[in-house]
Design a protein around this motif. Structure first.
Motif, short mmCIF file in Angstrom:
data_model
loop_
_atom_site.label_atom_id
_atom_site.label_comp_id
_atom_site.label_asym_id
_atom_site.label_seq_id
_atom_site.Cartn_x
_atom_site.Cartn_y
_atom_site.Cartn_z
N ASN A 28 76.36 -50.45 -26.76
CA ASN A 28 76.42 -49.31 -25.38
C ASN A 28 75.26 -48.37 -25.24
OD1 ASN A 28 78.67 -50.20 -24.26
ND2 ASN A 28 79.98 -49.01 -25.87
N GLU A 29 74.88 -47.97 -26.32
CA GLU A 29 73.65 -47.11 -26.61
C GLU A 29 72.36 -47.71 -26.47
OE1 GLU A 29 74.21 -43.77 -26.89
OE2 GLU A 29 76.20 -44.26 -26.84
N ARG A 31 71.96 -50.21 -24.47
CA ARG A 31 71.64 -50.35 -22.70
C ARG A 31 71.04 -49.19 -22.30
NH1 ARG A 31 74.25 -54.98 -21.43
NH2 ARG A 31 76.16 -55.49 -22.62
N ARG A 32 71.22 -48.06 -22.70
CA ARG A 32 70.60 -46.84 -22.14
C ARG A 32 69.28 -46.34 -22.78
NH1 ARG A 32 75.95 -45.21 -23.28
NH2 ARG A 32 77.63 -45.62 -21.65
N ALA A 33 69.07 -46.94 -23.79
CA ALA A 33 67.72 -46.70 -24.80
C ALA A 33 66.51 -46.87 -23.88
CB ALA A 33 67.87 -47.52 -25.96
N ASP A 35 65.84 -46.37 -20.63
CA ASP A 35 66.00 -45.03 -19.72
C ASP A 35 66.16 -43.77 -20.35
OD1 ASP A 35 66.18 -46.79 -17.42
OD2 ASP A 35 68.22 -46.84 -17.21
N ARG A 36 66.46 -43.58 -21.50
CA ARG A 36 66.61 -42.43 -22.02
C ARG A 36 65.26 -42.19 -22.97
NH1 ARG A 36 72.66 -42.25 -24.54
NH2 ARG A 36 73.64 -41.77 -22.49
N GLU A 38 64.04 -43.73 -25.53
CA GLU A 38 64.55 -43.63 -27.10
C GLU A 38 63.62 -44.72 -27.73
OE1 GLU A 38 68.93 -42.17 -26.20
OE2 GLU A 38 68.73 -44.09 -27.19
N HIS A 65 67.63 -42.74 -32.02
CA HIS A 65 68.76 -42.25 -31.13
C HIS A 65 68.98 -40.92 -31.59
CE1 HIS A 65 73.05 -41.87 -29.78
NE2 HIS A 65 72.85 -42.70 -29.08
#
Ligand code: C2E
Ligand code: CA
Ligand code: CA
Ligand code: CA
Length: 279
Positions: A28-29, A31-33, A35-36, A38, A65
């Motif tokens: 889950n994390e 998938r956003r790494a 855009d964020r 990270e 993270h």
């Protein structure tokens, strides 16, 4: 309810459940790494064994993270591969590397080739070559400055489907390196059929060349065979002066490992290796 719980404990030991939860959370994390923001890249130098000049650089992905901290590629890359997230991550890595290469060139630094790791999973996309070409064409980078590192593995699929892809990369000017050589089981078959430029000997051999006679014999044989095929040989995971010396006497071309430096942030790599001085 008590019965169900008991049943649950029979099915999943706490350890398996924790592993499962951790994987789900990482997925889950991850998938956003992108855009964020990270993710970032570290660069590990590859040094000529005889002249101590920098011969190449390997780009290695890092993930920090905000609450989980640093997650190692050994843990998150397999998850990215299983879930297909590696497709987007792979593109991000290449873009990032091309951007960095462009910056170094604009600064008139003498940059060696940069190696990028491609997962077997990425070879399953039929637009792999087109998307790689798209990314590189959008920058001032020349494909000849980029080495594509692939790991020979069963998930690579059949040689017949990968071969045309490799030839397309070659015809565009990219160089091809076989990673972790010796670890797989069909290494020799790949060596005969693949259009490769560079062979990277797996660190499991290197780490035993001074303690295990068989590892030394195998490493020497791989180096001689690779030279017979006009390939450049890189030893990875070189950690001790004894390993380095042994590899020099075996005529290994290039050294990569903690004995030289670990993967470094771009600014460190630049100040240590691209601004002129030798080791
Ligand atoms: P790899 O491609 O075989 O990369 C070499 C690994 O060895 C790296 O681990 C590097 O940090 C480590 N290493 C370098 N020198 C030494 C040494 O002297 N001793 C030891 N023990 N290790 C050394 P890292 O960075 O943790 O990466 C692990 C794997 O994750 C890589 O293995 C590669 O398969 C994968 N990976 C990393 N970045 C990417 C990426 O951008 N894309 C893909 N698809 N895979 C990646
Ligand atoms: Ca690699
Ligand atoms: Ca490797
Ligand atoms: Ca590997």
């Amino acid at each position: 309810e008590a019965k169900l719980q008991k049943c649950g404990y029979h099915l999943f030991s706490a350890g398996i459940l924790d592993t499962f939860k951790r994987k789900l959370e990482l997925e889950n994390e991850l998938r956003r790494a992108i855009d964020r923001q990270e993710l970032h890249i570290h660069y590990q130098p590859q040094i000529c064994a005889s002249s101590c000049r920098i011969e190449g650089i390997e780009a290695l992905l890092r993930w920090t993270h905000p609450t989980l901290g640093k997650v190692s590629p050994g843990e998150f890359i397999p998850i990215a591969e299983e879930t297909g997230i590696i497709m987007d991550i792979g593109k991000w890595v290449l873009k990032e590397v091309c951007a960095q290469l462009s910056l170094w060139q604009a600064a008139k630094l003498d940059v060696p080739t940069i190696a990028v790791n491609l997962s077997a999973r990425q070879f399953m996309a039929n637009d792999l070559v087109a998307s790689v070409q798209d990314i590189v064409n959008g920058t001032p980078c020349d494909p000849r400055q980029i080495v594509i590192e692939i790991t020979e593995s069963s998930s690579m699929g059949d040689i017949e489907s990968v071969l045309p892809v490799l030839y397309q990369f070659k015809s565009l000017g990219f160089q091809i390196a076989i990673d972790d050589f010796g670890k797989g089981y069909s290494a020799l078959g790949y060596m005969k059929k693949f259009p490769i430029d560079i062979l990277k000997i797996d660190k499991s051999f290197i780490q035993e060349i001074t303690s295990d006679a068989k590892s030394a014999v195998i490493t020497k044989a791989i180096i001689d065979m690779a030279h017979g095929m006009k390939l450049k040989v890189i030893a990875e995971g070189v950690e001790t002066p004894e390993q380095l010396e042994t590899l020099r006497t075996m005529n290994c071309d290039v050294i990569q490992g903690y004995i030289i430096d670990p993967p470094l942030p771009s600014d460190k790599l630049e100040s240590r290796y691209l601004t002129g001085e030798c080791l």
